[in-house]
Design a protein around this motif. Sequence first.
Motif, PDB file in Angstrom:
ATOM      1  N   SER A 221       0.871  -1.248  -0.133  1.00 36.60           N
ATOM      2  CA  SER A 221       0.024   0.346   0.357  1.00 36.60           C
ATOM      3  C   SER A 221       0.640   1.232   0.470  1.00 36.60           C
ATOM      4  CB  SER A 221      -0.655   0.310   0.581  1.00 36.60           C
ATOM      5  OG  SER A 221      -1.789  -0.623   0.817  1.00 36.60           O
ATOM      6  N   VAL A 222       0.898   2.814  -0.874  1.00 34.87           N
ATOM      7  CA  VAL A 222       1.056   4.183  -0.987  1.00 34.87           C
ATOM      8  C   VAL A 222       0.097   4.654  -0.180  1.00 34.87           C
ATOM      9  CG1 VAL A 222       2.672   5.009  -1.986  1.00 34.87           C
ATOM     10  CG2 VAL A 222       2.728   2.563  -2.559  1.00 34.87           C
ATOM     11  N   SER A 223       0.668   5.918   0.375  1.00 34.87           N
ATOM     12  CA  SER A 223      -1.087   7.003   0.806  1.00 34.87           C
ATOM     13  C   SER A 223      -0.234   7.482   1.022  1.00 34.87           C
ATOM     14  CB  SER A 223      -1.397   6.311   1.892  1.00 34.87           C
ATOM     15  OG  SER A 223      -0.775   6.133   3.246  1.00 34.87           O
ATOM     16  N   VAL A 224      -1.203   8.485   1.107  1.00 37.10           N
ATOM     17  CA  VAL A 224      -0.496  10.297   0.933  1.00 37.10           C
ATOM     18  C   VAL A 224      -1.891  11.041   1.938  1.00 37.10           C
ATOM     19  CG1 VAL A 224      -2.211  10.979  -0.823  1.00 37.10           C
ATOM     20  CG2 VAL A 224       0.538  12.547   0.017  1.00 37.10           C
ATOM     21  N   TYR A 225      -1.311  11.981   3.207  1.00 41.32           N
ATOM     22  CA  TYR A 225      -1.454  12.057   4.370  1.00 41.32           C
ATOM     23  C   TYR A 225      -1.468  13.620   3.991  1.00 41.32           C
ATOM     24  CZ  TYR A 225      -2.084   7.902   6.775  1.00 41.32           C
ATOM     25  OH  TYR A 225      -2.907   6.923   7.615  1.00 41.32           O
ATOM     26  N   TRP A 226      -2.206  14.790   3.966  1.00 37.89           N
ATOM     27  CA  TRP A 226      -1.626  15.617   3.840  1.00 37.89           C
ATOM     28  C   TRP A 226      -1.677  16.602   4.848  1.00 37.89           C
ATOM     29  CZ3 TRP A 226      -0.711  20.375   1.047  1.00 37.89           C
ATOM     30  CH2 TRP A 226      -1.027  21.696   1.506  1.00 37.89           C
ATOM     31  N   SER A 227      -0.212  17.032   5.491  1.00 31.34           N
ATOM     32  CA  SER A 227      -0.063  17.903   6.401  1.00 31.34           C
ATOM     33  C   SER A 227       1.158  18.515   6.382  1.00 31.34           C
ATOM     34  CB  SER A 227      -0.115  16.250   8.452  1.00 31.34           C
ATOM     35  OG  SER A 227       0.767  16.753   9.269  1.00 31.34           O
ATOM     36  N   PRO A 228       1.066  20.040   6.026  1.00 28.54           N
ATOM     37  CA  PRO A 228       2.153  20.777   5.712  1.00 28.54           C
ATOM     38  C   PRO A 228       2.949  21.291   6.863  1.00 28.54           C
ATOM     39  CG  PRO A 228      -0.361  22.313   5.999  1.00 28.54           C
ATOM     40  CD  PRO A 228      -0.956  20.955   5.867  1.00 28.54           C
ATOM     41  N   PHE A 229       2.553  20.675   8.254  1.00 24.00           N
ATOM     42  CA  PHE A 229       3.405  21.417   9.209  1.00 24.00           C
ATOM     43  C   PHE A 229       3.866  19.947  10.149  1.00 24.00           C
ATOM     44  CE2 PHE A 229      -0.152  24.538   8.823  1.00 24.00           C
ATOM     45  CZ  PHE A 229       0.453  25.743   8.196  1.00 24.00           C
ATOM     46  N   LEU A 230       3.310  18.573  10.051  1.00 24.90           N
ATOM     47  CA  LEU A 230       3.233  18.095  10.829  1.00 24.90           C
ATOM     48  C   LEU A 230       2.494  17.906  11.626  1.00 24.90           C
ATOM     49  CD1 LEU A 230       7.327  16.537   9.507  1.00 24.90           C
ATOM     50  CD2 LEU A 230       4.916  15.735   8.873  1.00 24.90           C
ATOM     51  N   VAL A 231       3.079  19.104  12.689  1.00 23.76           N
ATOM     52  CA  VAL A 231       2.807  18.982  13.927  1.00 23.76           C
ATOM     53  C   VAL A 231       1.212  19.581  13.532  1.00 23.76           C
ATOM     54  CG1 VAL A 231       4.643  19.253  14.765  1.00 23.76           C
ATOM     55  CG2 VAL A 231       3.881  21.465  13.766  1.00 23.76           C
TER      56      VAL A 231
END
Length: 464
Positions: A221-231
């Motif tokens: 599986s390959v996925s992407v999570y939008w999180s421009p600050f990681l925090v």
Amino acid sequence: MGSTIPLFKEQSLFVRTKKVLPWILYALLPLALLRLYFYPLPFPPSPETELPHSSTPITITTHSSLSSSSSSSSSSSTPPLFSSPSSTSEKEKGGGDDENERGCDYFNGEWVRDLRGPLYNGSTCSTIKEGQNCFKHGRPDSGYLYWRWKPNRCNLPRFDPNAFLQLIRNNHIAFVGDSMARNQLESLLCMLSTVSEPKLVYRNGEDNKFRKWQFVSHNASVSVYWSPFLVHGVEKSSSGPNHNVLYLDRVDERWGKDMDQIDLLVLSIGHWFLHPAVYYEGGSVLGCHYCPGLNHTEIGFYDVLRKALRTTLSSIIERRGGGGGRENNNGIDVIVTTFSPAHFEGEWDKAGACPKTKPFRNREKEVEGMDADMRKIEIEEVEDAKGRGKEFEGFRLEALDVTKLALLRPDGHPGPYMYPFPFANGVRERVQNDCVHWCLPGPIDTWNEIFLEMMKKWERTAME
């Protein structure tokens, strides 16, 4: 009389040779054509892709909830994707070709011409974001596609999608961060799709910012999570304050809650920290960046980037470093892709453009200023976290240092072709340009070529 016999023989031999020679040539011609069919001669580049600056090589000098959408592809008994790295072995210091590849510094070198071109194009890959599909949007030049990265003292092999899929068999890779993480993910999907079609199994959020694909052939599986600050952060919006809000002491749970379902994390942040923002830490305001009218202390964004990355890596170590989260799990592998410079000539919001169609020449551009500072922080935090994570056998962390090689490619951005055929009705006075992201295919494919070599090196280390 005695002298006429040799002369007659010479004349006779000449006549016979003259008659036989054409037949010999007729016999050799098909053989020559057959040889050319199987071993063609290299063809010259087209005018638009002609080699620039051939007398001066292009070089650079080193300075010291997706998982809930479907069942996870990772088995609880599956070993980690990479083995634990150890100190450089004697073989890696050796002098053979294989040993040189093992000790290769993939992040310093030059861009050289490669007439083979990319593995895919804008019509053969279905996962390209529209704004990065430069050919589909009418970009007229193609020279930017015919370069490849040549590291110093070794070679970077062409991407092998079968080898990559074999390495991620029964595992889940997650790209987490801003749109550069998504750009790198979509490049990887395009290259892998040349041998195995990814199946989209989950999508959510505006602009499908949370997605997951499966490669059924390898149970990967390959996925992407939008999180421009990681925090944890609240992004600015047209209906709210014109600044972001960041909470620097806690990770963004939009991806953090799925951490126990992930075998390899690829993190990428940077550009969103340049925007106006207010920062919180420990329940109170720490300061802000470019917040006129607010009664907060201006603290810039460099220390904030450092804090955000440190919080993120510390959270990963705490939750997964010791194999926590899953029974019989041996930990997690982490890659941090460093800052990728933009190439605006002028202000990005004032018709700034990136019109170059060739890479920079040797020493024409150096990593400096903000680009150097952002990269330095990321490299330092990776090294610091590696030190803190030493005690955990299952925690592996490396930097994918693309800053230098990306800086030399001002020709690889969509520019005005972030929109379809921007000059179809003539040249307009003002056209928005994208000089941050990368065309697909394009230079960012190199990120994943190096990524694969890092994986292969760690796999070899595991077997020694």
